[in-house]
Motif scaffolding. Structure first.
Motif, PDB file in Angstrom:
ATOM      1  N   ALA A  98     -34.893 -21.192 -22.407  1.00  0.00           N
ATOM      2  CA  ALA A  98     -34.253 -20.026 -23.017  1.00  0.00           C
ATOM      3  C   ALA A  98     -32.916 -19.742 -22.330  1.00  0.00           C
ATOM      4  O   ALA A  98     -32.843 -19.705 -21.098  1.00  0.00           O
ATOM      5  CB  ALA A  98     -35.159 -18.809 -22.914  1.00  0.00           C
TER       6      ALA A  98
ATOM      7  N   ASN B 155     -34.676 -11.254 -27.757  1.00  0.00           N
ATOM      8  CA  ASN B 155     -35.492 -12.279 -28.413  1.00  0.00           C
ATOM      9  C   ASN B 155     -34.951 -13.628 -27.942  1.00  0.00           C
ATOM     10  O   ASN B 155     -33.766 -13.913 -28.149  1.00  0.00           O
ATOM     11  CB  ASN B 155     -35.402 -12.167 -29.940  1.00  0.00           C
ATOM     12  CG  ASN B 155     -36.002 -10.866 -30.430  1.00  0.00           C
ATOM     13  OD1 ASN B 155     -37.121 -10.532 -30.103  1.00  0.00           O
ATOM     14  ND2 ASN B 155     -35.229 -10.121 -31.205  1.00  0.00           N
ATOM     15  N   PRO B 156     -35.769 -14.442 -27.298  1.00  0.00           N
ATOM     16  CA  PRO B 156     -35.277 -15.665 -26.673  1.00  0.00           C
ATOM     17  C   PRO B 156     -34.509 -16.586 -27.618  1.00  0.00           C
ATOM     18  O   PRO B 156     -34.903 -16.807 -28.756  1.00  0.00           O
ATOM     19  CB  PRO B 156     -36.555 -16.345 -26.168  1.00  0.00           C
ATOM     20  CG  PRO B 156     -37.526 -15.233 -25.986  1.00  0.00           C
ATOM     21  CD  PRO B 156     -37.211 -14.252 -27.076  1.00  0.00           C
ATOM     22  N   GLU B 157     -33.380 -17.057 -27.117  1.00  0.00           N
ATOM     23  CA  GLU B 157     -32.580 -18.101 -27.774  1.00  0.00           C
ATOM     24  C   GLU B 157     -32.879 -19.378 -26.996  1.00  0.00           C
ATOM     25  O   GLU B 157     -32.414 -19.545 -25.866  1.00  0.00           O
ATOM     26  CB  GLU B 157     -31.089 -17.762 -27.717  1.00  0.00           C
ATOM     27  CG  GLU B 157     -30.716 -16.518 -28.493  1.00  0.00           C
ATOM     28  CD  GLU B 157     -30.821 -16.711 -29.999  1.00  0.00           C
ATOM     29  OE1 GLU B 157     -30.692 -17.866 -30.472  1.00  0.00           O
ATOM     30  OE2 GLU B 157     -31.022 -15.710 -30.703  1.00  0.00           O
ATOM     31  N   ILE B 158     -33.676 -20.254 -27.584  1.00  0.00           N
ATOM     32  CA  ILE B 158     -34.219 -21.398 -26.851  1.00  0.00           C
ATOM     33  C   ILE B 158     -33.540 -22.693 -27.272  1.00  0.00           C
ATOM     34  O   ILE B 158     -33.382 -22.971 -28.463  1.00  0.00           O
ATOM     35  CB  ILE B 158     -35.742 -21.494 -27.069  1.00  0.00           C
ATOM     36  CG1 ILE B 158     -36.415 -20.222 -26.536  1.00  0.00           C
ATOM     37  CG2 ILE B 158     -36.321 -22.744 -26.398  1.00  0.00           C
ATOM     38  CD1 ILE B 158     -37.870 -20.086 -26.892  1.00  0.00           C
TER      39      ILE B 158
ATOM     40  N   GLN C 130     -30.151 -17.906 -20.609  1.00  0.00           N
ATOM     41  CA  GLN C 130     -30.443 -16.821 -19.679  1.00  0.00           C
ATOM     42  C   GLN C 130     -29.409 -15.718 -19.602  1.00  0.00           C
ATOM     43  O   GLN C 130     -29.718 -14.618 -19.156  1.00  0.00           O
ATOM     44  CB  GLN C 130     -30.599 -17.391 -18.267  1.00  0.00           C
ATOM     45  CG  GLN C 130     -31.842 -18.213 -18.103  1.00  0.00           C
ATOM     46  CD  GLN C 130     -32.027 -18.608 -16.667  1.00  0.00           C
ATOM     47  OE1 GLN C 130     -31.195 -19.295 -16.099  1.00  0.00           O
ATOM     48  NE2 GLN C 130     -33.102 -18.165 -16.071  1.00  0.00           N
TER      49      GLN C 130
ATOM     50  N   THR D  79     -29.308  -7.726 -26.255  1.00  0.00           N
ATOM     51  CA  THR D  79     -29.653  -8.143 -24.891  1.00  0.00           C
ATOM     52  C   THR D  79     -30.117  -6.937 -24.088  1.00  0.00           C
ATOM     53  O   THR D  79     -29.970  -5.791 -24.508  1.00  0.00           O
ATOM     54  CB  THR D  79     -28.436  -8.769 -24.173  1.00  0.00           C
ATOM     55  OG1 THR D  79     -27.398  -7.785 -24.078  1.00  0.00           O
ATOM     56  CG2 THR D  79     -27.924 -10.003 -24.878  1.00  0.00           C
TER      57      THR D  79
END
Length: 191
Positions: free
Chosen positions: A45, A156-159, A47, A141
């Motif tokens: 993810a 919401n994680p951006e992976i 960071q 964020t």
């Protein structure tokens, strides 16, 4: 010889495609290829987002002992004195000191950053998916108050699901590394 192409596939199915530039930063390209081919970037993810400044893929060596190394700062030598100023559309390795560059941590500048010239080597250009950087810059964020610098973590994680590199048959060696005696405070400690 064709430059290597890296494809970052995100968890929303979008892709960010990079042209790696060994003519700008050879050892840095070797480092990125090595880490990508070993799968250390996969399922990670993003960071840190600083809107208007940059998107950091990692701020802590991807939580991997294998990524905790530096590269010698040879930006002047590798670029033959034509040092590129980081700007939107570039991909850079992180700054640690005037003599050492973060070996695995990379970021996307969101604007031209004259202050990073000679500190954060440009090793790639985004050739597809720049709109994803604009999208990621605007995601919601929350601040991480435990870090000494501005760290805005996506709510919401951006992976990065996968990071794959096509070298077109060229073998790139392992990079020349510097293993630090004292680890940066933000890098995890392993027993």
């Amino acid at each position: 010889m064709q430059n290597p192409i890296a494809t970052i596939t995100l968890n929303n199915g979008s892709k960010i495609v990079l042209e790696l530039r060994p003519d700008y930063a050879y050892n840095e390209v070797c480092s990125f290829i090595s880490v990508a081919q070993k799968g250390y970037y996969n399922n990670f993810a993003i960071q840190r987002i600083v809107p208007g400044s940059w998107i950091d893929a990692s701020y802590n060596a991807f939580f991997r002992k294998e990524c905790q190394y530096f590269l010698p700062n040879r930006i002047e030598e590798e670029s033959k004195g034509e040092i590129k100023i980081p700007e939107f559309g570039d991909v850079c390795l992180g700054y640690f000191s005037d003599t050492e560059i973060a070996g695995a941590e990379f970021f996307f500048p969101l604007q031209r950053v004259e202050a990073l010239k000679g500190k954060c080597p440009v090793f790639a250009q985004v050739i597809q998916g720049a709109e994803e950087l604009h999208r990621i810059e605007k995601v919601e964020t929350y601040p991480n108050p435990y870090e000494p610098v501005e760290i805005n973590v996506p709510r919401n994680p951006e992976i990065m699901v996968t990071v794959e590199v096509e070298t077109f048959g060229v073998d790139y060696p392992e990079p020349e590394k510097i293993i630090p005696e004292k680890m940066p405070e933000n890098w995890p400690t392993f027993a």
